[in-house]
Design a protein around this motif. Structure first.
Motif, PDB file in Angstrom:
ATOM      1  N   UNK A   1      -7.614  14.483   7.456  1.00  0.00           N
ATOM      2  CA  UNK A   1      -8.947  14.662   6.961  1.00  0.00           C
ATOM      3  C   UNK A   1     -10.414  14.583   7.653  1.00  0.00           C
ATOM      4  N   UNK A   2     -11.231  15.379   7.258  1.00  0.00           N
ATOM      5  CA  UNK A   2     -12.595  14.597   8.044  1.00  0.00           C
ATOM      6  C   UNK A   2     -12.915  14.151   6.226  1.00  0.00           C
ATOM      7  N   UNK A   3     -15.048  13.793   6.837  1.00  0.00           N
ATOM      8  CA  UNK A   3     -15.361  13.174   5.469  1.00  0.00           C
ATOM      9  C   UNK A   3     -16.771  12.733   5.939  1.00  0.00           C
ATOM     10  N   UNK A   4     -17.399  13.300   4.824  1.00  0.00           N
ATOM     11  CA  UNK A   4     -19.174  13.617   5.744  1.00  0.00           C
ATOM     12  C   UNK A   4     -20.014  12.299   3.964  1.00  0.00           C
ATOM     13  N   UNK A   5     -20.451  11.849   4.957  1.00  0.00           N
ATOM     14  CA  UNK A   5     -20.928  10.949   4.443  1.00  0.00           C
ATOM     15  C   UNK A   5     -22.591  10.567   4.516  1.00  0.00           C
TER      16      UNK A   5
ATOM     17  N   UNK B   1     -29.523  13.762  11.160  1.00  0.00           N
ATOM     18  CA  UNK B   1     -29.650  12.573  10.945  1.00  0.00           C
ATOM     19  C   UNK B   1     -29.284  11.236   9.766  1.00  0.00           C
ATOM     20  N   UNK B   2     -28.454  12.432   8.960  1.00  0.00           N
ATOM     21  CA  UNK B   2     -28.628  11.916   7.262  1.00  0.00           C
ATOM     22  C   UNK B   2     -27.421  12.298   7.357  1.00  0.00           C
ATOM     23  N   UNK B   3     -26.372  12.522   8.053  1.00  0.00           N
ATOM     24  CA  UNK B   3     -24.857  12.592   6.946  1.00  0.00           C
ATOM     25  C   UNK B   3     -23.818  11.883   8.483  1.00  0.00           C
ATOM     26  N   UNK B   4     -22.997  11.955   8.172  1.00  0.00           N
ATOM     27  CA  UNK B   4     -22.179  11.642   9.425  1.00  0.00           C
ATOM     28  C   UNK B   4     -21.055  11.548   8.929  1.00  0.00           C
ATOM     29  N   UNK B   5     -20.139  11.718   9.685  1.00  0.00           N
ATOM     30  CA  UNK B   5     -18.615  12.880  10.078  1.00  0.00           C
ATOM     31  C   UNK B   5     -17.083  11.847  10.874  1.00  0.00           C
ATOM     32  N   UNK B   6     -16.440  11.258   9.465  1.00  0.00           N
ATOM     33  CA  UNK B   6     -15.332  10.886  10.492  1.00  0.00           C
ATOM     34  C   UNK B   6     -14.374  11.966  10.001  1.00  0.00           C
ATOM     35  N   UNK B   7     -13.522  11.355  11.085  1.00  0.00           N
ATOM     36  CA  UNK B   7     -12.176  12.315  10.233  1.00  0.00           C
ATOM     37  C   UNK B   7     -10.586  10.661  11.154  1.00  0.00           C
ATOM     38  N   UNK B   8      -9.924  11.465  10.168  1.00  0.00           N
ATOM     39  CA  UNK B   8      -8.806  10.405  10.299  1.00  0.00           C
ATOM     40  C   UNK B   8      -7.399  10.834   9.657  1.00  0.00           C
TER      41      UNK B   8
ATOM     42  N   UNK C   1       1.205  -0.909   0.183  1.00  0.00           N
ATOM     43  CA  UNK C   1       0.259   0.180   0.346  1.00  0.00           C
ATOM     44  C   UNK C   1       0.838   1.502  -0.434  1.00  0.00           C
ATOM     45  N   UNK C   2       0.144   2.395  -0.855  1.00  0.00           N
ATOM     46  CA  UNK C   2       0.602   4.236  -0.546  1.00  0.00           C
ATOM     47  C   UNK C   2       0.489   4.582   0.564  1.00  0.00           C
ATOM     48  N   UNK C   3      -0.659   4.291   1.991  1.00  0.00           N
ATOM     49  CA  UNK C   3      -0.598   4.642   2.714  1.00  0.00           C
ATOM     50  C   UNK C   3      -0.972   4.206   4.088  1.00  0.00           C
ATOM     51  N   UNK C   4      -0.812   3.891   5.380  1.00  0.00           N
ATOM     52  CA  UNK C   4      -1.711   3.699   6.157  1.00  0.00           C
ATOM     53  C   UNK C   4      -2.631   4.774   7.130  1.00  0.00           C
ATOM     54  N   UNK C   5      -4.143   3.685   6.833  1.00  0.00           N
ATOM     55  CA  UNK C   5      -5.386   4.919   7.627  1.00  0.00           C
ATOM     56  C   UNK C   5      -5.845   5.008   9.060  1.00  0.00           C
ATOM     57  N   UNK C   6      -5.732   5.367  10.049  1.00  0.00           N
ATOM     58  CA  UNK C   6      -6.758   5.401  10.710  1.00  0.00           C
ATOM     59  C   UNK C   6      -7.665   6.335  10.755  1.00  0.00           C
ATOM     60  N   UNK C   7      -8.797   5.960  11.193  1.00  0.00           N
ATOM     61  CA  UNK C   7     -10.114   6.858  10.930  1.00  0.00           C
ATOM     62  C   UNK C   7     -11.245   5.991  12.235  1.00  0.00           C
ATOM     63  N   UNK C   8     -11.461   7.461  12.379  1.00  0.00           N
ATOM     64  CA  UNK C   8     -12.671   7.803  13.432  1.00  0.00           C
ATOM     65  C   UNK C   8     -14.352   7.969  13.004  1.00  0.00           C
ATOM     66  N   UNK C   9     -15.114   6.936  13.614  1.00  0.00           N
ATOM     67  CA  UNK C   9     -16.716   7.067  13.465  1.00  0.00           C
ATOM     68  C   UNK C   9     -16.837   7.802  11.867  1.00  0.00           C
ATOM     69  N   UNK C  10     -17.411   7.924  10.396  1.00  0.00           N
ATOM     70  CA  UNK C  10     -17.971   7.894   9.943  1.00  0.00           C
ATOM     71  C   UNK C  10     -18.654   6.743   9.144  1.00  0.00           C
ATOM     72  N   UNK C  11     -19.402   6.264   9.988  1.00  0.00           N
ATOM     73  CA  UNK C  11     -19.911   5.088   9.462  1.00  0.00           C
ATOM     74  C   UNK C  11     -19.592   3.336   8.482  1.00  0.00           C
TER      75      UNK C  11
END
Length: 198
Positions: free
Chosen positions: A162-166, A186-193, A29-39
């Motif tokens: 990064x932050x990600x809405x989904x 209630x529709x959009x969830x947020x994750x940060x990573x 892989x090019x990257x290692x990722x760690x994320x909290x929440x975000x579905x």
């Protein structure tokens, strides 16, 4: 649950080999990722792959875990694709990607979540979605640090935050059918990573 987990993992691997023609490249892989929440889990870890000659595309494969105390116990496999159409270069820091549209799929391995609703209990077409698989639309923003000295000292090419809405198809349909009762939060969830590129 183990059979579902195995099938989903194999499917993701096959799809990735189709995107990355060279098997040797895929394995590293090019990257290692760690994320909290975000579905995709209370905490998720995974690998990221840069796509295209301009490296503006990302393919991420993640494993997420939701502990029992947070609504689980759940195990979630995620395959994400995102593209970074805009970039802002920041002197002495690196780059900002302000708006990155994306699409991802999650598979939740749990004995109570089936791929399809039982035909014995429900007429065909009564439920149009899967209990275990969720397609999501996303948009994210990212700060990629490449210039600070500590990046090189840590042996990294870059460190990104990064932050990600989904939202998924079920949330969106539910929202538009029940606008007065369902709020946007209630529709959009947020994750940060964090992304670490080697």
């Amino acid at each position: 649950m183990n059979a579902y987990f195995t099938r989903c993992t194999l499917l993701i691997i096959v799809l990735c080999f189709g995107v990355r023609a060279n098997a040797q490249q895929f394995l590293i892989p090019d990257e290692v990722i760690l994320q909290h929440a975000g579905s995709i889990g209370y905490v998720s870890v995974g690998a990221g792959y840069k796509l295209f000659n301009n490296e503006r595309g990302n393919l991420d494969l993640l494993y997420g875990y939701v502990p029992k105390s947070k609504g689980g116990t759940l195990h979630i496999i995620t395959a994400k694709f995102a593209y970074k159409p805009f970039v802002i270069t920041v002197n002495k820091l690196g780059k900002i990607y302000p708006f990155n549209p994306g699409l991802f799929f999650t598979y939740t391995a749990h004995p109570d979540l089936q791929l399809k609703f039982s035909k014995d209990n429900w007429p065909k077409g009564y439920y149009y979605w899967s209990e275990a698989i969720r397609p999501h639309l996303s948009f994210s923003n990212e700060l990629e640090l490449t210039k600070p000295r500590f990046i090189k000292a840590a042996g990294l090419k870059s460190l990104s935050v990064y932050s990600e809405f989904n939202s998924n198809e079920w949330y969106l349909v539910n929202y538009f059918q029940n606008v007065p009762e369902v709020s946007v939060k209630d529709v959009f969830k947020l994750g940060i990573g964090v992304r670490m590129r080697f």
